[in-house]
Design a protein around this motif. Structure first.
Motif, PDB file in Angstrom:
ATOM      1  N   TYR A  96       0.851  -1.191   0.000  1.00  0.00           N
ATOM      2  CA  TYR A  96       0.000   0.000   0.000  1.00  0.00           C
ATOM      3  C   TYR A  96       0.883   1.236   0.000  1.00  0.00           C
ATOM      4  CZ  TYR A  96       1.166  -0.779   4.921  1.00  0.00           C
ATOM      5  OH  TYR A  96       1.833  -1.034   6.091  1.00  0.00           O
ATOM      6  N   ARG A  97       0.270   2.373  -0.319  1.00  0.00           N
ATOM      7  CA  ARG A  97       1.001   3.633  -0.263  1.00  0.00           C
ATOM      8  C   ARG A  97       0.026   4.776   0.016  1.00  0.00           C
ATOM      9  NH1 ARG A  97       2.631   6.489  -5.962  1.00  0.00           N
ATOM     10  NH2 ARG A  97       0.557   6.511  -6.943  1.00  0.00           N
ATOM     11  N   ASN A  98       0.554   5.864   0.534  1.00  0.00           N
ATOM     12  CA  ASN A  98      -0.202   7.088   0.732  1.00  0.00           C
ATOM     13  C   ASN A  98       0.320   8.136  -0.241  1.00  0.00           C
ATOM     14  OD1 ASN A  98      -2.044   6.437   2.800  1.00  0.00           O
ATOM     15  ND2 ASN A  98      -0.432   6.619   4.349  1.00  0.00           N
ATOM     16  N   SER A  99      -0.520   8.524  -1.173  1.00  0.00           N
ATOM     17  CA  SER A  99      -0.155   9.539  -2.152  1.00  0.00           C
ATOM     18  C   SER A  99      -1.049  10.765  -2.068  1.00  0.00           C
ATOM     19  CB  SER A  99      -0.252   8.957  -3.567  1.00  0.00           C
ATOM     20  OG  SER A  99      -1.576   8.527  -3.834  1.00  0.00           O
ATOM     21  N   ARG A 100      -2.138  10.676  -1.276  1.00  0.00           N
ATOM     22  CA  ARG A 100      -3.108  11.760  -1.163  1.00  0.00           C
ATOM     23  C   ARG A 100      -3.372  12.096   0.302  1.00  0.00           C
ATOM     24  NH1 ARG A 100      -2.236  13.815  -5.850  1.00  0.00           N
ATOM     25  NH2 ARG A 100      -2.379  12.266  -7.519  1.00  0.00           N
ATOM     26  N   ASN A 101      -2.282  12.263   1.063  1.00  0.00           N
ATOM     27  CA  ASN A 101      -2.335  12.767   2.438  1.00  0.00           C
ATOM     28  C   ASN A 101      -2.850  11.780   3.463  1.00  0.00           C
ATOM     29  OD1 ASN A 101      -3.237  15.412   0.549  1.00  0.00           O
ATOM     30  ND2 ASN A 101      -1.454  15.676   1.867  1.00  0.00           N
ATOM     31  N   GLY A 102      -3.012  10.511   3.083  1.00  0.00           N
ATOM     32  CA  GLY A 102      -3.311   9.480   4.058  1.00  0.00           C
ATOM     33  C   GLY A 102      -4.719   9.485   4.605  1.00  0.00           C
ATOM     34  N   TRP A 103      -5.651  10.079   3.880  1.00  0.00           N
ATOM     35  CA  TRP A 103      -7.044  10.084   4.336  1.00  0.00           C
ATOM     36  C   TRP A 103      -7.856   8.922   3.751  1.00  0.00           C
ATOM     37  CZ3 TRP A 103      -6.738  15.727   2.583  1.00  0.00           C
ATOM     38  CH2 TRP A 103      -6.259  16.545   3.618  1.00  0.00           C
ATOM     39  N   ASP A 137      -8.300  18.031   9.891  1.00  0.00           N
ATOM     40  CA  ASP A 137      -7.443  19.078  10.452  1.00  0.00           C
ATOM     41  C   ASP A 137      -5.969  18.691  10.371  1.00  0.00           C
ATOM     42  OD1 ASP A 137      -9.561  20.742  11.132  1.00  0.00           O
ATOM     43  OD2 ASP A 137      -9.841  19.778  13.083  1.00  0.00           O
ATOM     44  N   GLU A 138      -5.713  17.428  10.071  1.00  0.00           N
ATOM     45  CA  GLU A 138      -4.337  16.940   9.996  1.00  0.00           C
ATOM     46  C   GLU A 138      -4.102  16.283   8.639  1.00  0.00           C
ATOM     47  OE1 GLU A 138      -3.915  14.230  13.216  1.00  0.00           O
ATOM     48  OE2 GLU A 138      -4.138  15.763  14.783  1.00  0.00           O
ATOM     49  N   ALA A 139      -2.901  16.437   8.135  1.00  0.00           N
ATOM     50  CA  ALA A 139      -2.580  15.862   6.826  1.00  0.00           C
ATOM     51  C   ALA A 139      -1.140  15.390   6.805  1.00  0.00           C
ATOM     52  CB  ALA A 139      -2.805  16.890   5.730  1.00  0.00           C
ATOM     53  N   LYS A 140      -0.935  14.240   6.208  1.00  0.00           N
ATOM     54  CA  LYS A 140       0.423  13.792   5.929  1.00  0.00           C
ATOM     55  C   LYS A 140       0.924  14.575   4.713  1.00  0.00           C
ATOM     56  CE  LYS A 140       0.173   8.996   7.615  1.00  0.00           C
ATOM     57  NZ  LYS A 140      -1.197   8.921   8.133  1.00  0.00           N
ATOM     58  N   ASP A 141       1.986  15.325   4.871  1.00  0.00           N
ATOM     59  CA  ASP A 141       2.598  16.096   3.788  1.00  0.00           C
ATOM     60  C   ASP A 141       1.736  17.308   3.432  1.00  0.00           C
ATOM     61  OD1 ASP A 141       4.653  14.119   3.568  1.00  0.00           O
ATOM     62  OD2 ASP A 141       3.276  12.878   2.390  1.00  0.00           O
ATOM     63  N   LEU A 142       2.228  18.083   2.477  1.00  0.00           N
ATOM     64  CA  LEU A 142       1.489  19.231   1.975  1.00  0.00           C
ATOM     65  C   LEU A 142       0.280  18.756   1.172  1.00  0.00           C
ATOM     66  CD1 LEU A 142       4.522  21.386   0.735  1.00  0.00           C
ATOM     67  CD2 LEU A 142       3.288  21.584   2.914  1.00  0.00           C
ATOM     68  N   VAL A 143      -0.755  19.567   1.162  1.00  0.00           N
ATOM     69  CA  VAL A 143      -2.014  19.181   0.526  1.00  0.00           C
ATOM     70  C   VAL A 143      -2.143  19.884  -0.822  1.00  0.00           C
ATOM     71  CG1 VAL A 143      -4.530  19.163   0.748  1.00  0.00           C
ATOM     72  CG2 VAL A 143      -3.075  18.843   2.778  1.00  0.00           C
ATOM     73  N   ASP A 144      -2.495  19.121  -1.832  1.00  0.00           N
ATOM     74  CA  ASP A 144      -2.723  19.641  -3.171  1.00  0.00           C
ATOM     75  C   ASP A 144      -4.196  20.048  -3.287  1.00  0.00           C
ATOM     76  OD1 ASP A 144      -3.289  19.957  -5.887  1.00  0.00           O
ATOM     77  OD2 ASP A 144      -1.912  18.375  -6.514  1.00  0.00           O
ATOM     78  N   VAL A 201      -5.160  29.915  -6.906  1.00  0.00           N
ATOM     79  CA  VAL A 201      -4.791  29.093  -5.769  1.00  0.00           C
ATOM     80  C   VAL A 201      -3.288  28.804  -5.710  1.00  0.00           C
ATOM     81  CG1 VAL A 201      -7.041  27.990  -5.626  1.00  0.00           C
ATOM     82  CG2 VAL A 201      -5.264  26.961  -7.048  1.00  0.00           C
ATOM     83  N   TRP A 202      -2.813  28.678  -4.480  1.00  0.00           N
ATOM     84  CA  TRP A 202      -1.466  28.165  -4.257  1.00  0.00           C
ATOM     85  C   TRP A 202      -1.420  26.694  -4.687  1.00  0.00           C
ATOM     86  CZ3 TRP A 202       2.712  30.963  -2.802  1.00  0.00           C
ATOM     87  CH2 TRP A 202       2.501  32.189  -2.197  1.00  0.00           C
ATOM     88  N   PRO A 203      -0.265  26.228  -5.152  1.00  0.00           N
ATOM     89  CA  PRO A 203      -0.168  24.811  -5.540  1.00  0.00           C
ATOM     90  C   PRO A 203      -0.348  23.840  -4.381  1.00  0.00           C
ATOM     91  CG  PRO A 203       1.624  26.088  -6.505  1.00  0.00           C
ATOM     92  CD  PRO A 203       0.942  26.977  -5.515  1.00  0.00           C
ATOM     93  N   ARG A 204      -0.039  24.281  -3.158  1.00  0.00           N
ATOM     94  CA  ARG A 204      -0.152  23.421  -1.984  1.00  0.00           C
ATOM     95  C   ARG A 204      -0.659  24.241  -0.794  1.00  0.00           C
ATOM     96  NH1 ARG A 204       0.631  20.532  -5.619  1.00  0.00           N
ATOM     97  NH2 ARG A 204       2.111  18.797  -5.869  1.00  0.00           N
ATOM     98  N   VAL A 205      -1.182  23.519   0.201  1.00  0.00           N
ATOM     99  CA  VAL A 205      -1.554  24.128   1.474  1.00  0.00           C
ATOM    100  C   VAL A 205      -0.850  23.364   2.583  1.00  0.00           C
ATOM    101  CG1 VAL A 205      -3.424  24.663   3.078  1.00  0.00           C
ATOM    102  CG2 VAL A 205      -3.807  24.869   0.621  1.00  0.00           C
ATOM    103  N   ASN A 206      -0.265  24.087   3.512  1.00  0.00           N
ATOM    104  CA  ASN A 206       0.313  23.506   4.714  1.00  0.00           C
ATOM    105  C   ASN A 206      -0.751  23.551   5.798  1.00  0.00           C
ATOM    106  OD1 ASN A 206       1.684  23.078   7.195  1.00  0.00           O
ATOM    107  ND2 ASN A 206       3.630  23.716   6.270  1.00  0.00           N
ATOM    108  N   PHE A 207      -1.337  22.404   6.110  1.00  0.00           N
ATOM    109  CA  PHE A 207      -2.402  22.372   7.111  1.00  0.00           C
ATOM    110  C   PHE A 207      -1.874  22.692   8.504  1.00  0.00           C
ATOM    111  CE2 PHE A 207      -6.243  19.832   5.312  1.00  0.00           C
ATOM    112  CZ  PHE A 207      -6.239  20.632   4.177  1.00  0.00           C
ATOM    113  N   GLY A 208      -0.584  22.442   8.734  1.00  0.00           N
ATOM    114  CA  GLY A 208      -0.016  22.750  10.045  1.00  0.00           C
ATOM    115  C   GLY A 208       0.070  24.235  10.310  1.00  0.00           C
ATOM    116  N   THR A 209       0.541  24.985   9.310  1.00  0.00           N
ATOM    117  CA  THR A 209       0.678  26.438   9.469  1.00  0.00           C
ATOM    118  C   THR A 209      -0.523  27.197   8.920  1.00  0.00           C
ATOM    119  OG1 THR A 209       1.823  26.653   7.339  1.00  0.00           O
ATOM    120  CG2 THR A 209       3.182  26.239   9.292  1.00  0.00           C
ATOM    121  N   LYS A 210      -1.445  26.486   8.301  1.00  0.00           N
ATOM    122  CA  LYS A 210      -2.649  27.078   7.712  1.00  0.00           C
ATOM    123  C   LYS A 210      -2.282  28.173   6.705  1.00  0.00           C
ATOM    124  CE  LYS A 210      -5.512  26.083  11.760  1.00  0.00           C
ATOM    125  NZ  LYS A 210      -6.052  24.851  11.149  1.00  0.00           N
TER     126      LYS A 210
END
Length: 557
Positions: A96-103, A137-144, A201-210
């Motif tokens: 398995y793999r997580n490619s879309r933030n692990g949701w 509210d939490e994401a693995k890696d930056l969110v596209d 839009v920005w290419p990514r969102v950092n959910f940690g720093t919003k």
């Protein structure tokens, strides 16, 4: 953080007449930009879908619909057994793999597929995962924001629409509020993506720093994006605003593409934008014009926005822009092959040169043209769309596996030949294998892999639902059987390295697997195939609009 964007302003379109030379072997184009958008006269309640019942044809093909459903059942069973909770299964190895933030992208993205197929047990598992196990509210890696909107957010709002239309039997009474709570949570966390002066839009969102950021996690006002990223939020966010009564989502999405839709820049090809663009100013910093990736779904959504909300004046403007863009594409990008019979493909254009390569992703446009042409009653664009669907079908027909490659080239009829018989001024075959394919079929793969993509069968679906011509279902069945034959792995269905391969043994067949299966396999490819063989009134095009990930949204007529 949610960005409280200003409502989009109504802007008068003024295009100054100009004449630009594009001297190339295809020809010299001289044209002027239109000073106004074309008028559209659309009678209320115009039918889009072929009247199957009135004509007494085209009912459910039970055997073929059931065959597609069984592939979906196997896909879900093996994913649940080996990779449940992760974004994707590795179908050849069982990993398995997580490619879309692990949701759990496969779980969420295929919710609407299990819903329309009536797989109630699978849907109940998916619902439980969404409401009890995902924390947006939490994401693995930056969110596209682009991928997250079309896959996750669209799936959530679509399930509510399917519920309210009676397609879904809710697992519990709180279903609607449970799903919308999660949809709002996700959309609110994506809000910083729109935090730019233009709203692009920005290419990514950092959910940690919003905060919205670059691909590398930093802020840079010279960040650029392509058209699809700016313009592939409107359907999903407009629907979310409709369902929640909060217009902030619609305002953000409207502003995100307003610099394109309401552009007053001088356009060499009317409404056909150069790409990419700076998110800080909206100005173009490239010269690429294409209906393929990475600009594709911006054009797709222009007509679909109007179909979703046909009574809104703003969306009629979007439909007009789509009409101009498709007319420009027909004039400047349509190419026919130097083969007998001829086939129609789309060129791309960049830095003053045309490129005779077309990708599998671009094949969505045939279906999009059929959809818009049927609604706007444009016979010229209907013929254009049919020709492109047939061209994409030929990319499948021309390979040993019966599956079209990721990308291919052809010899345009407009080109000259050198002494070796190869095209001048366009890309010609490079390898011996390409040369052989060209000699045999007139086209050759430049990227021979198949990624389980839906775009060709998507256009077959539209061809069938709009024209009622049985050939599109026959082509869809050919594609389905070829795909299953080539991609069936121990733990699901795998991308393959080459559609030109003719494995002589099971071991050779396994070596052709790429051990990857993205969520659009179950979200799109199987859904479009199933709907092609199901009862035509299921998700009728008169009542539903599909987002670019095949999630059906109810038309607000």
């Amino acid at each position: 953080m949610i960005v409280r964007a200003r409502p989009s302003r109504a802007i008068a379109f003024v295009f100054i007449s100009l004449c630009l030379y594009l001297v190339y072997e295809i020809g010299t184009f001289c044209f002027s930009a239109s000073s106004s958008l074309p008028n559209l006269t659309i009678p209320p309640g115009r039918r889009i879908q072929y009247p199957f019942r009135e004509k007494g044809v085209g009912g459910r093909d039970e055997e073929k619909a059931d065959a597609v459903r069984k592939v979906m059942e196997r896909t879900w069973k093996l994913y649940k057994q080996k990779a449940f909770g992760f974004d994707e299964i590795k179908p050849a190895s069982g990993g398995y793999r997580n490619s879309r933030n692990g949701w759990g992208a496969t779980i969420v993205d295929s919710m609407t597929t299990t819903a329309v197929m009536g797989l109630s047990d699978a849907f109940a598992d998916q619902y439980d995962w969404v409401v009890n196990h995902i924390n947006f509210d939490e994401a693995k890696d930056l969110v596209d924001p682009f991928e997250t909107t079309i896959r996750y957010l669209a799936a959530l709002v679509s399930t509510v629409d399917l519920l309210e239309a009676g397609v879904i039997t809710p697992p519990r009474p709180s279903f609607r509020q449970d799903i919308l709570r999660q949809a709002r949570s996700l959309a609110d966390n994506l809000g910083p993506a729109f935090d730019t002066p233009t709203g692009m839009v920005w290419p990514r969102v950092n959910f940690g720093t919003k905060s919205g950021v670059n691909d590398d996690g930093r802020k840079n006002k010279y960040t650029r994006i392509h058209l699809a990223r700016a313009g592939s939020h409107w359907l999903e966010y407009a629907t979310l605003s409709q369902l929640t009564g909060d217009n902030i989502y619609l305002r953000n999405a409207t502003k995100a593409w307003s610099r394109l839709v309401d552009s007053t820049e001088r356009e060499e090809w009317p409404v056909y934008h150069r790409s990419p663009r700076l998110i800080w100013t909206g100005e173009s910093v490239g010269s690429t014009r294409t209906l393929g990736a990475p600009d594709d779904s911006y054009y797709e959504y222009l007509i679909k926005a109007h179909l979703l909300f046909p009574s809104r004046a703003s969306t009629k403007r979007y439909a007009r822009r789509w009409l101009q863009a498709m007319t420009s594409a027909q004039k400047h990008l349509l190419s026919v092959s130097d083969t007998h019979p001829i086939h129609s493909f789309l060129l791309s254009y960049s830095k003053g040169m045309y490129n005779n390569k077309m990708g599998h992703l671009t094949c969505f446009i045939g279906g999009n043209l059929l959809l818009g042409a049927a609604y706007l009653n444009r016979a010229d664009l209907l013929s254009f769309g049919k020709a492109l669907v047939e061209g994409c079908r030929y990319s499948y027909f021309s390979t040993p596996s019966g599956i079209g490659p990721e990308e291919w080239s052809w010899t345009p009829r407009e080109s000259k030949r050198n002494r070796a018989g190869q095209p001048e001024f366009f890309t010609g075959p490079v390898t011996a294998a390409q040369e052989k394919a060209w000699q045999q079929t007139g086209i050759w793969p430049t990227q021979a892999n198949y990624n389980l993509r839906p775009e060709v069968v998507e256009s077959y679906f539209y061809g069938w639902r709009i024209t009622g011509q049985e050939k599109y279902r026959a082509w869809a069945w050919d594609a389905f059987t070829a795909i299953v034959n080539a991609t069936t792995a121990e733990w699901g269905y795998s991308e393959v390295a080459s559609v030109m391969a003719t494995p002589a043994s099971e071991e050779e067949r396994r070596r052709n697997f790429r051990d990857t299966s993205e969520s659009f396999w179950s979200a799109e490819t199987l859904k479009y195939l199933y709907l092609t063989f199901s009862e035509p009134e299921l998700c009728s095009l008169d009542n539903w609009v599909f987002n670019t990930e095949a999630h059906p949204l109810r038309r607000r007529i």
